[in-house]
Every structure is written in C-alpha cells, then in structure tokens.
Design a protein around this motif. Structure first.
Motif, PDB file in Angstrom:
ATOM      1  N   VAL A   1       0.838  -1.196   0.000  1.00 50.57           N
ATOM      2  CA  VAL A   1       0.000   0.000   0.000  1.00 50.57           C
ATOM      3  C   VAL A   1       0.873   1.245   0.000  1.00 50.57           C
ATOM      4  O   VAL A   1       0.615   2.203  -0.737  1.00 50.57           O
ATOM      5  N   LEU A   2       1.922   1.255   0.815  1.00 51.72           N
ATOM      6  CA  LEU A   2       2.810   2.411   0.887  1.00 51.72           C
ATOM      7  C   LEU A   2       3.466   2.682  -0.464  1.00 51.72           C
ATOM      8  O   LEU A   2       3.475   3.820  -0.951  1.00 51.72           O
ATOM      9  N   LEU A   3       4.004   1.648  -1.086  1.00 51.65           N
ATOM     10  CA  LEU A   3       4.682   1.826  -2.368  1.00 51.65           C
ATOM     11  C   LEU A   3       3.709   2.243  -3.463  1.00 51.65           C
ATOM     12  O   LEU A   3       4.038   3.058  -4.331  1.00 51.65           O
ATOM     13  N   SER A   4       2.502   1.714  -3.407  1.00 49.23           N
ATOM     14  CA  SER A   4       1.483   2.089  -4.387  1.00 49.23           C
ATOM     15  C   SER A   4       1.086   3.552  -4.220  1.00 49.23           C
ATOM     16  O   SER A   4       0.914   4.282  -5.209  1.00 49.23           O
ATOM     17  N   GLU A   5       0.963   3.988  -2.965  1.00 49.11           N
ATOM     18  CA  GLU A   5       0.597   5.372  -2.698  1.00 49.11           C
ATOM     19  C   GLU A   5       1.705   6.327  -3.158  1.00 49.11           C
ATOM     20  O   GLU A   5       1.432   7.382  -3.746  1.00 49.11           O
ATOM     21  N   LEU A   6       2.945   5.957  -2.890  1.00 46.28           N
ATOM     22  CA  LEU A   6       4.078   6.770  -3.344  1.00 46.28           C
ATOM     23  C   LEU A   6       4.117   6.853  -4.870  1.00 46.28           C
ATOM     24  O   LEU A   6       4.318   7.924  -5.441  1.00 46.28           O
TER      25      LEU A   6
ATOM     26  N   LEU B   1      10.365   9.820   5.411  1.00 45.69           N
ATOM     27  CA  LEU B   1      11.139   8.996   6.337  1.00 45.69           C
ATOM     28  C   LEU B   1      10.223   7.948   6.959  1.00 45.69           C
ATOM     29  O   LEU B   1       9.096   8.256   7.358  1.00 45.69           O
ATOM     30  N   LEU B   2      10.717   6.714   7.048  1.00 42.25           N
ATOM     31  CA  LEU B   2       9.960   5.582   7.586  1.00 42.25           C
ATOM     32  C   LEU B   2      10.717   4.976   8.751  1.00 42.25           C
ATOM     33  O   LEU B   2      11.882   4.597   8.607  1.00 42.25           O
ATOM     34  N   SER B   3      10.076   4.892   9.900  1.00 40.52           N
ATOM     35  CA  SER B   3      10.745   4.334  11.076  1.00 40.52           C
ATOM     36  C   SER B   3      11.101   2.869  10.865  1.00 40.52           C
ATOM     37  O   SER B   3      10.263   2.064  10.452  1.00 40.52           O
ATOM     38  N   GLY B   4      12.336   2.528  11.209  1.00 46.41           N
ATOM     39  CA  GLY B   4      12.766   1.139  11.160  1.00 46.41           C
ATOM     40  C   GLY B   4      12.090   0.284  12.214  1.00 46.41           C
ATOM     41  O   GLY B   4      12.114  -0.945  12.147  1.00 46.41           O
TER      42      GLY B   4
ATOM     43  N   VAL C   1       8.121 -14.871   3.411  1.00 52.71           N
ATOM     44  CA  VAL C   1       9.461 -14.296   3.500  1.00 52.71           C
ATOM     45  C   VAL C   1       9.879 -13.714   2.152  1.00 52.71           C
ATOM     46  O   VAL C   1      10.416 -12.598   2.069  1.00 52.71           O
ATOM     47  N   GLU C   2       9.628 -14.455   1.081  1.00 55.26           N
ATOM     48  CA  GLU C   2       9.998 -13.993  -0.256  1.00 55.26           C
ATOM     49  C   GLU C   2       9.275 -12.687  -0.599  1.00 55.26           C
ATOM     50  O   GLU C   2       9.882 -11.757  -1.141  1.00 55.26           O
ATOM     51  N   GLU C   3       7.988 -12.637  -0.279  1.00 55.60           N
ATOM     52  CA  GLU C   3       7.219 -11.426  -0.583  1.00 55.60           C
ATOM     53  C   GLU C   3       7.734 -10.226   0.205  1.00 55.60           C
ATOM     54  O   GLU C   3       7.883  -9.131  -0.335  1.00 55.60           O
ATOM     55  N   LEU C   4       8.027 -10.435   1.482  1.00 57.63           N
ATOM     56  CA  LEU C   4       8.503  -9.333   2.316  1.00 57.63           C
ATOM     57  C   LEU C   4       9.894  -8.870   1.902  1.00 57.63           C
ATOM     58  O   LEU C   4      10.178  -7.660   1.882  1.00 57.63           O
ATOM     59  N   LEU C   5      10.780  -9.814   1.552  1.00 53.18           N
ATOM     60  CA  LEU C   5      12.131  -9.437   1.124  1.00 53.18           C
ATOM     61  C   LEU C   5      12.098  -8.628  -0.168  1.00 53.18           C
ATOM     62  O   LEU C   5      12.977  -7.790  -0.410  1.00 53.18           O
ATOM     63  N   ASP C   6      11.084  -8.858  -0.978  1.00 51.95           N
ATOM     64  CA  ASP C   6      10.964  -8.129  -2.238  1.00 51.95           C
ATOM     65  C   ASP C   6      10.746  -6.633  -2.004  1.00 51.95           C
ATOM     66  O   ASP C   6      11.045  -5.807  -2.875  1.00 51.95           O
ATOM     67  N   TYR C   7      10.226  -6.275  -0.818  1.00 54.95           N
ATOM     68  CA  TYR C   7       9.990  -4.867  -0.501  1.00 54.95           C
ATOM     69  C   TYR C   7      11.235  -4.171   0.065  1.00 54.95           C
ATOM     70  O   TYR C   7      11.290  -2.938   0.104  1.00 54.95           O
ATOM     71  N   ALA C   8      12.206  -4.951   0.526  1.00 57.19           N
ATOM     72  CA  ALA C   8      13.325  -4.396   1.292  1.00 57.19           C
ATOM     73  C   ALA C   8      14.046  -3.267   0.556  1.00 57.19           C
ATOM     74  O   ALA C   8      14.212  -2.159   1.097  1.00 57.19           O
ATOM     75  N   GLU C   9      14.496  -3.524  -0.658  1.00 60.93           N
ATOM     76  CA  GLU C   9      15.272  -2.515  -1.382  1.00 60.93           C
ATOM     77  C   GLU C   9      14.408  -1.328  -1.822  1.00 60.93           C
ATOM     78  O   GLU C   9      14.882  -0.194  -1.914  1.00 60.93           O
ATOM     79  N   LYS C  10      13.136  -1.600  -2.088  1.00 62.01           N
ATOM     80  CA  LYS C  10      12.236  -0.522  -2.501  1.00 62.01           C
ATOM     81  C   LYS C  10      11.982   0.457  -1.355  1.00 62.01           C
ATOM     82  O   LYS C  10      11.790   1.655  -1.582  1.00 62.01           O
ATOM     83  N   LEU C  11      12.007  -0.054  -0.131  1.00 63.11           N
ATOM     84  CA  LEU C  11      11.760   0.792   1.036  1.00 63.11           C
ATOM     85  C   LEU C  11      13.038   1.418   1.601  1.00 63.11           C
ATOM     86  O   LEU C  11      12.979   2.410   2.327  1.00 63.11           O
TER      87      LEU C  11
END
Length: 427
Positions: free
Chosen positions: A78-83, A97-100, A186-196
């Motif tokens: 949702v965050l990436l889509s909104e951006l 900025l996004l809190s870790g 895990v695969e789905e979540l890791l796919d977001y790592a570099e984008k975030l």
C-alpha cells in the motif's frame, strides 16, 4: 520546542487531512504516529483531490519532511502504491522517512483479520479487513515483524516461522483455511526491502534533533478520539491510540515537548463501522448530511453514519487530550437548515447525564438531549473572516465553542485549501 499534535475529536473523518495540509506550509516535519492504511485523509489542493492512507498529509507541502513513526503499522504494498501514485501526479515523495521500528502488516495478518471478522457474524467489530488489529496484536505478543527485520533474512525467517506456528493452527483447524507457507511470506517481504530502503531511518533521533534545533513538528493522528483503544467506545475502536498521548509513544518524544494539541471537530458527527452513536440520524436529515457532506469513507468506500453535533463527545475529547484549540470543519454543510439540533447531554434510564458515561452499557442506552439553534441559508463558502459569516452561523460556532471547552481557532467553510477562516494562528 514548537511541537503540535493534531487529532480527531470525534470518531474520525473530521477533516484532519485538510487541517494538516493547511499547516503543512508552516511546519518542517509532519509525523504520523499511529494506525495504518485503515485511516484516510482527503486533501483538496486547487482542483486536485488527493486521497492519502498511510502517508502524512504533509507530503503535499514541498518544504515539509513527512515521517511515518514507529507507532504506525505499514503495509509495504500500500505504501509503495501510494508513493507511486503521487509520483505520477508530479508530487515529490523523496523526503519521506519511515521508522525502522514500525511494524509490517504481513499477508497473514490480512488473512486473519478477514476470516475473524466473518467468523464473528453479528458480533463483528466493523474492521476495514486490512490486517491492522492482528498486526498490533502481534506487536503486543512480541511476534511482530518490523521494518528493520526486512534487512536480515535470517531474523525475518525466524520471526515469520514463529508467527505462523500458531496462526496456521488457527487458520486450518478453526477456520478451515489453507496453511500459509513461510517461504512464500518471507519472499514477498524481502521483495519490498530494497524498494523501502531509501526511506528507512531512525525517526526518533531525527524528530528529537529537529525539536532541539527549533524546527516545527506536527504530529498527525489517524482515526479519532472515540476510536482510541483505551479511551474510545470499546470494543468498537481501532487498535492503537489516536489520542494525544499516542503521539509520544508512537513517535518517541516526551510529553514535555508538546506545546499545543489541536482537535478537529466536524460541525456535525459521523461514524464508520459498528458501535454506539447517540445522535445518529435515520431520516432525511441524515441522508442530506451524507449527500451534501460527501460522507463516504476514503479508505473503506462505505457510507458514513451521520448525526447532529454531540457536545458531550467534544467535551470528553477536550479532557482526555488536553486540547488547546479546535479546528471546526464542514460548517458549510449545515447551510439550509432552519434549525440545527445540538446534543448537549444524554438521557440514560431517565437520568440526565452531561459527561460521557464510562460504562459501555450506559453509552449504548444513551439518548441525546437536544438544544435547537437557529440555522442560516446564506452561502458561506466565500467567507474569509468570522465577521463574514451570517449571524446565526457565528452564534452556532460560539455555542459549540462554549459547550466543547476549548477555543475554536479555525473554521472550514468548504473542501478547498483556501476555504478556511483562521481566527487564531496555530503557530
């Protein structure tokens, strides 16, 4: 240390987005401190309308740094889509900025939310089905996934395994659903790592250093006071603290740094989802408020329940938040009524009650006691000062101010950024 908290003083949907946007050009940081994409803000800039869910409204102000604090739960998709949507419309989102330490809404959180709500049937809470509650539950149960976990595959895998050990038992044995595979999550979540990654920061440090350097920081709450998990109409509430205290825990600042707390009040009352609502209207007046006010949820798309202004709720919001000011929105919607009822107290089992009852049972049985105020028919959307308003509109605002227990410093007379009467400066 000019730190301001801006929050909803009713059941949410009061117009916080417009209020934040109005202040956005004067503040350096806007911080979302709780909730997730179950919240929705509509901001109108010129002829452009923006629907925001996770992003702070300050993202539309070029000189402002928008921050998603540690108290927010984040659905990465949702965050990436909104951006992406804002970028396509020419809005610069690079300063976000996004809190870790913010928690991630996982696919299994969404699944659990939806099947649980269906299972409850008539006893359902009326959630948005977006995984918010289950994610906060994981956080409290210490099996949650945080943004920082996306950058350590080993820790992420261990945490997902621990969470699914229990959830798969519930999904398969109680709800007759298929188990969710650890590797797939895990695969789905890791796919977001570099984008975030470009946005992830130690936001607690950033915010506190900003305050130490005399920057203006605005803390923006989602939902509203009566949806607070501790101080709202439990159990028909959200899973976090939209009240002023939530800004401290959800952003990592001490209460001594908060200098002003602004409550957003709609000139009438609305609510989305299940739960008690003493002034709710089921007649043509309720339908007119819904139609004229455009009362449809930004996030849910559901029609909002509509009712007259409730001063009991407003007084309660003033007390539990320590409100210093009110921003009264949508006064223009009330144009055309000959008389406007305002709830000044409740009748509960034959007793007149002027403060919000702490008992859930009492609140469910509360009947509104109304005082009739004279209405107005003049168009107020072009009013630029309080004196431009019709006398009856002025009297209505003054009555609400007296009943609510805090000064009204600004009035919304239309949806646009410039359709606001500012009585006292918030800064």
């Amino acid at each position: 240390m000019p730190a301001l908290v801006l929050l909803g003083a009713q059941w949410g949907d009061e117009g916080k987005g417009k209020a934040t946007d109005l202040l956005g050009g004067s503040v350096d940081y806007v911080v979302r401190y709780q909730g997730g994409n179950n919240a929705g803000h509509t901001v109108v800039v010129g002829d452009q309308k923006y629907a925001l869910h996770l992003l702070p409204s300050g993202i539309l102000s070029p000189g402002c740094t928008p921050v998603i604090g540690n108290g927010v739960v984040v659905d990465p998709s949702v965050l990436l889509s909104e951006l992406s949507g804002l970028n396509e419309r020419g809005v610069d989102t690079s300063k976000l900025l996004l809190s870790g330490n913010a928690h991630i809404i996982t696919p299994y959180n969404v699944t659990v939310d939806k099947v649980t709500e269906r299972f409850l049937g008539k006893r359902k809470i009326g959630t948005t089905g977006r995984g918010i509650g289950p994610t906060y539950a994981d956080k409290i149960n210490r099996v949650g996934i945080r943004v920082q976990d996306l950058y350590d595959e080993s820790i992420l895998t261990q945490k997902v395994e621990a969470a699914l050990d229990v959830k798969n038992q519930i999904l398969t044995k109680l709800y007759n659903r298929r188990a969710i595979a650890v590797d797939q999550v895990v695969e789905e979540l890791l796919d977001y790592a570099e984008k975030l990654r470009p946005y992830v920061a130690d936001t607690v440090l950033v915010i506190n250093e900003a305050l130490e350097n005399d920057k203006v920081v605005l803390f923006e709450g989602g939902q509203g006071t009566l949806l607070d998990i501790d101080h709202g109409t439990y159990p028909f509430v959200t899973s976090s603290n939209p009240t002023a205290g939530g800004a401290c825990t959800g952003a990592g600042v001490g209460p001594t740094k908060i200098s002003r707390v602004i409550g957003i009040l709609k000139a009438y009352t609305t609510r989305v989802g299940a739960g008690p609502f003493p002034t709710e209207l089921f007649d043509e007046d309720g339908e007119a408020l819904r139609r004229i006010g455009g009362e449809r949820g930004v996030t849910t798309g559901r029609d909002r329940r509509c009712g007259w202004f409730d001063a009991v709720i407003a007084r309660y919001a003033t007390r539990v938040n320590g409100l210093t000011d009110f921003f009264l929105t949508k006064l223009d919607v009330l144009t055309g009524w000959e008389q406007i009822p305002v709830c000044v107290a409740y009748e509960i089992d034959g007793r007149r009650v002027e403060e919000l009852p702490y008992s859930q049972s009492d609140f469910h049985h509360a009947k509104p006691v109304y005082e009739m105020l004279p209405g107005w028919s003049e168009d107020i959307s072009k009013a630029k000062s309080f004196s431009d308003l019709p006398k009856n509109a002025q009297a209505y605002v003054k009555a609400l101010e007296e009943m609510s227990g805090a000064p009204i410093s600004a009035i919304g007379v239309g949806p646009g950024r410039d359709e606001t009467i500012e009585i006292n400066s918030f800064l």
